[in-house]
Design a protein around this motif. Structure first.
Motif, mmCIF file in Angstrom:
data_model
loop_
_atom_site.group_PDB
_atom_site.id
_atom_site.type_symbol
_atom_site.label_atom_id
_atom_site.label_comp_id
_atom_site.label_asym_id
_atom_site.label_seq_id
_atom_site.Cartn_x
_atom_site.Cartn_y
_atom_site.Cartn_z
ATOM 1 N N GLU A 199 0.827 -1.204 0.000
ATOM 2 C CA GLU A 199 0.000 0.000 0.000
ATOM 3 C C GLU A 199 0.863 1.256 0.000
ATOM 4 O O GLU A 199 0.459 2.296 -0.520
ATOM 5 N N SER A 200 2.063 1.180 0.573
ATOM 6 C CA SER A 200 2.968 2.327 0.576
ATOM 7 C C SER A 200 3.437 2.648 -0.841
ATOM 8 O O SER A 200 3.496 3.822 -1.241
ATOM 9 N N ALA A 203 0.488 4.275 -2.642
ATOM 10 C CA ALA A 203 0.245 5.660 -2.247
ATOM 11 C C ALA A 203 1.183 6.601 -2.990
ATOM 12 O O ALA A 203 0.769 7.673 -3.464
ATOM 13 N N ARG A 207 0.276 9.541 -5.897
ATOM 14 C CA ARG A 207 0.710 10.936 -5.791
ATOM 15 C C ARG A 207 1.444 11.381 -7.049
ATOM 16 O O ARG A 207 1.377 12.538 -7.451
#
Length: 248
Positions: A199-200, A203, A207
């Motif tokens: 998930e990091s 993310a 962005r």
């Protein structure tokens, strides 16, 4: 045609399935190292599997799956000028031209960055791109110059997992990816991140403006009926609880 599965590709803005990559799954399982080596080195096997995948994708795209697209891998190493490529396919699909026109841009032809070379190959690939969408696959691991890419009418770049893995903690690769996204978007090409597992990572990719993602964070390659069910879901796709526990 049961020897193919489909790995979902996720639209990062909506977190819904927007497409899928057709992958060879002999006997319903990932190819063994020996089978993978044969696929890469045997021109007859490679061409046969590619033609079968092409037919599989066309038939799947005729089914109601919410307008998703499907991608098929094509090796420039063996395709040459493309003469004879569609002859066996036309025997499997009697009304091939009509079906290809109906499917249109929802069929993606993926070619690896390192495989982009040669006048004959480029001419055939661009002929395919007149009707279907062209994607440059595995970007970041090839040794071909960008000049080869510029000969092709591509609409998507798929960034290899070696670039994406750990991208959230690697400032150098982050700068590289920013450059790539800006360049692709400036010419109207989408960017898809391969091998997304955390998930990091997701993310950071969001962005950055990456359009699509593919990887174990969402799903392994699925049998066609499971992919179709996933593609028709009304809700956003949820993450797998343990992506490292499954295989591609």
């Amino acid at each position: 045609m049961e020897n193919f599965h489909i790995q979902p590709v996720i639209d990062l803005a909506s977190n819904r399935v927007c497409g899928g990559e057709v992958l060879w799954r002999p006997d319903g399982a990932p190819p063994s190292p020996e089978q993978q080596a044969a696929l890469e080195e045997d021109p007859v096997l490679n061409t046969t599997i590619t033609q079968q995948a092409f037919v599989f994708a066309l038939r799947q795209l005729e089914r109601p799956q919410g307008g998703v697209w499907l991608a098929v891998n094509l090796s420039c190493r063996y395709v040459g000028s493309g003469m004879g490529f569609f002859r066996p396919i036309s025997r499997m699909v009697p009304d091939l031209d009509t079906m290809r026109r109906r499917v249109g841009r929802r069929l993606l032809i993926e070619i690896t960055e390192k495989g982009i070379a040669g006048h004959e190959e480029s001419a055939f690939i661009n002929e395919l791109a007149q009707l279907h969408t062209l994607a440059v696959d595995d970007f970041g691991i090839g040794d071909g110059p960008l000049s080869h890419m510029l000969k092709l009418d591509f609409g998507k770049v798929k960034v290899d997992r070696s670039v994406i893995s750990g991208i959230d903690a690697d400032s150098y690769r982050q700068r590289f990816l920013r450059w790539l996204v800006a360049g692709c978007h400036s010419i109207g090409a989408d960017v898809c991140a391969e091998g997304v597992e955390t998930e990091s990572e997701l993310a950071f990719l969001r962005r950055l403006g990456i359009n699509q993602g593919q990887g174990w964070l969402w799903s392994k390659a699925l049998p066609p009926e499971q992919f179709e069910s996933m593609a028709l879901q009304d809700q956003a796709i949820t993450f797998r609880p343990d992506p490292m526990a499954i295989s591609v």
